[in-house]
Design a protein around this motif. Structure first.
Motif, short mmCIF file in Angstrom:
data_model
loop_
_atom_site.label_atom_id
_atom_site.label_comp_id
_atom_site.label_asym_id
_atom_site.label_seq_id
_atom_site.Cartn_x
_atom_site.Cartn_y
_atom_site.Cartn_z
N PHE A 187 17.44 -8.33 25.85
CA PHE A 187 16.23 -8.84 25.19
C PHE A 187 15.55 -9.92 26.01
O PHE A 187 14.34 -10.08 25.95
N ASP A 192 16.07 -12.18 19.18
CA ASP A 192 17.52 -12.31 19.30
C ASP A 192 18.16 -12.63 17.95
O ASP A 192 19.20 -12.06 17.60
N ASN A 237 11.15 -5.78 22.29
CA ASN A 237 12.45 -6.05 21.69
C ASN A 237 12.56 -5.54 20.26
O ASN A 237 13.65 -5.13 19.83
N TRP A 240 13.63 -1.98 20.55
CA TRP A 240 15.06 -1.89 20.86
C TRP A 240 15.91 -2.25 19.65
O TRP A 240 16.93 -1.62 19.38
N SER A 299 10.36 -0.14 26.93
CA SER A 299 11.37 0.13 25.91
C SER A 299 11.97 1.52 26.09
O SER A 299 13.18 1.72 25.92
#
Length: 342
Positions: A187, A192, A237, A240, A299
């Protein structure tokens, strides 16, 4: 309440504000703390300042900017506490913040994390986050963001804690680790805390919010509130995160919300509303489209690594797809709200 709590601060060129952060840690009324600063290759002299002025602080230097996940992972492996407070270097704490978070966390062994009440440092009495809320396509935002600070006064369960100031049980972090990673190092930065939150929820862990644990945050001091890097990382992110953590029905469900969000954010870019509107005041709308393209492209390029992590996460998932939909509804945020909040 006398167990060792490890305070972990990741620093990258935080010389303008990390001293205030460390001073607020040294002023805590919790009696048993260790403080670790992981420096991610700062070149502003802040590591030397910490070495000189904060002798009790353990300073670990990586020599380069490894990102939020990798830097914190190094720090977590060096902590000794039963609980770990992950704290931004641009945040400051009320003297009772850690003790109040620890008190709330200990009320139930099922609580793997505790969220603090985080104010934006300027303007005063404005909330940054009272926990986080989630969106069906993987995005998240601070619960109560930009609302008056007088709100959210009840101690209650929330989806998860904002990574600006979050107290984690070590047991939870060990339980949700993927390979040797606590945070996902792919990331680099952003999403996070939401990723950790979903992995915790998938293993059955819960999060309590402590309204009397107060923190103040210089929002996005390192990268800029509306920087092109932040916009890129947030979008890449969240894709993901979605692929790693969501069952296929929830991924398909989320794409409808992504499409609607893109429509509203396009409208925001032309009318000056929300983050896309604020971004368009500094960058062109064409730049916004280019960032979106790069986020999707990259991604997809990273999917082999992400799918390998997905297999491990889904193999250990202990909650049903129905429960995940319930969590999304219980702790979710509407499309207009996430599109137009700053």
């Amino acid at each position: 309440m006398d167990e060792l709590v490890s305070v972990l601060i990741l620093n990258w060129n935080g010389g303008a504000f990390i001293a205030k952060c460390l001073d607020s840690i040294l002023s805590q009324d919790y009696p048993n703390l260790e403080t670790i600063v992981v420096d991610n290759g700062s070149d502003d002299g802040s590591p030397d300042m910490i070495r000189k002025n904060y002798k009790s602080v353990i300073l670990l230097e990586t020599g380069q900017n490894l990102g939020f996940g990798a830097g914190n992972n190094i720090g977590i492996t060096q902590t000794k506490g039963t609980c770990i407070l992950v704290l931004n270097n641009d945040a400051t704490l009320h003297p009772a913040c850690i003790s109040e978070m620890k008190k709330s966390l200990e009320k139930d062994p099922g609580f793997g994390a505790c969220a603090s009440k985080i104010y934006i440092a300027d303007p005063p009495d404005t909330l940054d986050a009272a926990g986080i809320t989630v969106f069906p396509d993987g995005l998240s935002i601070g619960r109560g963001r930009l609302e008056p600070g007088s709100l959210h006064q009840k101690e209650e369960e929330v989806f998860f804690a904002s990574g600006c100031c979050a107290l984690y049980r070590r047991e939870m972090l060990e339980d949700i680790k993927v390979g040797d990673e606590y945070y996902d190092e792919d990331f680099f930065a952003y999403a996070d805390d939401t990723d950790v939150g979903w992995r915790a929820r998938l293993r059955g862990w819960r999060c309590i919010y402590a309204p009397s644990a107060l923190a103040w945050h210089l929002h996005s001091a390192s990268s800029g509130t509306y920087s092109s890097l932040k916009a890129y990382l947030v979008e890449r992110n969240r894709i993901w995160l979605q692929v790693k953590n969501f069952p296929f029905p929830l991924i398909l469900y989320g794409e409808f919300f992504t499409f609607y969000r893109y429509i509203l954010q396009t409208y925001g870019a032309f009318t000056g509303r929300g983050a896309s509107g604020a971004f368009s005041k500094t960058y062109s709308r064409g730049m916004l489209m280019l960032i979106l393209f790069r986020a999707w492209r990259d991604s997809l390029r990273g999917l082999p690594r992400i799918l390998a992590k997905r297999r491990e996460i889904q193999k250990r998932r202990s909650v049903s797809t129905k429960e995940m939909f319930r969590l999304m509804k219980l702790y979710g945020i509407g499309t207009k709200e996430i599109s137009f909040k700053g």
